[in-house]
Design an enzyme around this catalytic site. Structure first.
Site, PDB file in Angstrom:
ATOM      1  N   THR A 152      39.482  -5.487  16.137  1.00 51.78           N
ATOM      2  CA  THR A 152      40.765  -5.592  16.445  1.00 51.78           C
ATOM      3  C   THR A 152      41.499  -4.436  16.290  1.00 51.78           C
ATOM      4  O   THR A 152      41.628  -3.775  15.364  1.00 51.78           O
ATOM      5  CB  THR A 152      41.447  -6.638  15.573  1.00 51.78           C
ATOM      6  N   ASN A 182      27.151 -11.675  15.327  1.00 57.87           N
ATOM      7  CA  ASN A 182      26.194 -11.543  16.259  1.00 57.87           C
ATOM      8  C   ASN A 182      25.862 -10.374  16.752  1.00 57.87           C
ATOM      9  O   ASN A 182      26.909  -9.684  17.207  1.00 57.87           O
ATOM     10  CB  ASN A 182      26.064 -12.755  17.255  1.00 57.87           C
ATOM     11  N   TRP A 211      24.635  -9.220  20.620  1.00 58.03           N
ATOM     12  CA  TRP A 211      24.113  -9.549  22.077  1.00 58.03           C
ATOM     13  C   TRP A 211      24.395  -8.332  22.907  1.00 58.03           C
ATOM     14  O   TRP A 211      25.425  -7.548  22.698  1.00 58.03           O
ATOM     15  CB  TRP A 211      24.978 -10.875  22.326  1.00 58.03           C
ATOM     16  N   TYR A 244      35.209 -16.441  23.578  1.00 59.49           N
ATOM     17  CA  TYR A 244      36.188 -15.416  23.634  1.00 59.49           C
ATOM     18  C   TYR A 244      37.783 -16.072  23.773  1.00 59.49           C
ATOM     19  O   TYR A 244      37.873 -17.366  24.027  1.00 59.49           O
ATOM     20  CB  TYR A 244      36.117 -14.240  24.660  1.00 59.49           C
ATOM     21  N   ASP A 296      31.652  -4.372  14.984  1.00 59.96           N
ATOM     22  CA  ASP A 296      32.606  -5.400  14.943  1.00 59.96           C
ATOM     23  C   ASP A 296      32.488  -5.890  13.471  1.00 59.96           C
ATOM     24  O   ASP A 296      31.671  -6.785  13.435  1.00 59.96           O
ATOM     25  CB  ASP A 296      32.546  -6.475  15.975  1.00 59.96           C
ATOM     26  N   ASP A 352      39.139  -5.612   9.673  1.00 60.40           N
ATOM     27  CA  ASP A 352      38.579  -5.845  11.130  1.00 60.40           C
ATOM     28  C   ASP A 352      38.261  -4.761  11.951  1.00 60.40           C
ATOM     29  O   ASP A 352      39.348  -4.601  12.529  1.00 60.40           O
ATOM     30  CB  ASP A 352      38.968  -7.114  11.699  1.00 60.40           C
ATOM     31  N   SER A 371      32.806 -10.126  13.412  1.00 61.28           N
ATOM     32  CA  SER A 371      31.981 -10.988  14.001  1.00 61.28           C
ATOM     33  C   SER A 371      30.315 -10.856  13.408  1.00 61.28           C
ATOM     34  O   SER A 371      30.228  -9.675  12.747  1.00 61.28           O
ATOM     35  CB  SER A 371      31.817 -11.152  15.575  1.00 61.28           C
TER      36      SER A 371
END
Length: 376
Positions: free
Chosen positions: A273, A93, A95, A131, A88, A270, A91
């Protein structure tokens, strides 16, 4: 707003640490929900809010798109535990789910077990990522992370304790953010930044190729780009903000008429999306121009027989025209045809997978440029 999920697989190393990660198509979460008769209920309970991840609140926000983006196989720990993660660029991070999570979404996905890794280290901070339809909470930790054959030592990442309900329908286990450290939750150094800092890639850039029409061959390349994926020259566009991959858009035109972004606007490239997203009034105008009807959920539908006669849409970025034909911005499924133009309720535009499938994207972090060239 239909979109195919694309799976990164078969991780292959290129020479001099240039790493190529191929992708293949799969069934979308939306289609999965529709087949179970749950889509209408889901839409009412969780209205689509693609702008949620771009609202800066001090914690990193992520996509709320039910047709979540592009994902691939990585591994974490010693010995390695494998997970699928969304790659992505919206963003920052990384996880994954953990054995400490009892949410339904975690039960449907692979879960990381820290006790099975000899290189695992707990961090000292909790993690909360918002989110549009809920959040994930958990803890920060560090371990060895392998992506496309590259092994990153001491990578800080999040392990979930709770996850939003909608993640239960997603194919990927977690998310790997490829945007800048400036928007990372808890100021964590992103995975690609660590690749650069640990001298693991031959060039400090990565590239994304997304295939169309359910074809295989989509891939992310860490450390370079592949000229066989595009035709013509790469147009280099300077970033206006090194947070997301944000650039200036001059206008959106159809048949030579400006239909959106009049006077200029800001846009995000992006991969996380599925649609091209913009302000409500602009998107409504675009959908009207191409002959679409918008339903109560903001989804714009068209007659599948009309695709060949629908106009191109041109996005002008930094003085360069990037045209997207109807065959690219209209998606077809067993449930009909819809445009890939979604309302975002913000002045910020998102040029998501509908756009990236047409234009090979090269992300140059140190120079703060995005390169775009016509995909082949």
């Amino acid at each position: 707003m239909m979109k195919w999920l694309v799976v990164l697989s078969a991780l292959v190393a290129l020479s001099e640490c240039l790493v190529r990660t191929p992708l293949i198509k799969g069934k979308t979460a939306r289609e999965d929900l529709q087949e179970k008769g749950l889509w209408e209920k889901y839409r009412k309970e969780h209205p689509y809010n693609p702008m949620a991840k771009f609202i800066q609140t001090g914690t990193e926000s992520m996509t709320n798109d039910a047709d979540l983006a592009y994902y691939g196989v990585i591994s974490i720990g010693t010995p390695p535990q494998s997970f699928s993660v969304i790659f992505d660029t919206g963003s920052s991070n990384l996880w994954i789910p953990s054995v400490y999570c009892s949410s339904e979404a975690c039960e449907n996905h692979k879960k990381f077990n820290p006790q099975q890794s000899s290189t695992f280290k707990w961090g000292s901070q909790p993690l909360s990522i918002q989110y549009g339809t809920g959040s994930m909470t958990g803890y920060l930790a560090s371990d060895t992370v392998q992506v496309g054959g590259i092994s990153i030592a001491n990578q800080v990442f999040g392990i979930s304790q709770t996850e939003a309900a909608f993640m239960a329908s997603m194919k990927a286990d977690g998310i790997l953010g490829l945007a800048f450290q400036s928007i990372a939750s808890d100021n964590v150094v992103p995975v690609f930044d660590n690749m650069i800092q640990q001298n693991l890639v031959s060039q400090p850039l990565f590239s994304v190729y997304l295939s169309s029409n359910a074809q295989q061959g989509s891939e992310v390349i860490f450390g370079g780009y592949d000229s066989s994926h595009y035709t013509g020259q790469i147009s280099w566009i300077p970033l206006t903000s090194a947070t997301y991959w944000q650039i200036k858009m001059d206008s959106v035109t159809i048949n030579g008429q400006t239909v959106a972004c009049s006077g200029g606007c800001q846009a995000i490239i992006d991969t996380g999306t599925s649609q091209i997203v913009g302000p409500n009034s602009d998107i409504s105008n675009m959908n009207s121009w191409v002959g679409a009807s918008t339903n109560q959920y903001g989804e714009a539908t068209v007659n599948c027989q009309s695709i060949q006669s629908m106009p191109d849409v041109t996005f002008t970025l930094n003085g360069k025209a990037f045209t997207v034909p109807a065959s690219a911005y209209v998606s077809q499924s067993n449930y009909g045809c819809s445009t890939g133009f979604g309302q975002g309720g913000s002045n910020l535009w998102i040029l998501g997978d509908v756009f990236i499938r047409e234009y090979y994207a090269v992300f140059d972090a140190p120079s703060k440029y995005i390169g775009l060239a016509k995909s082949v």
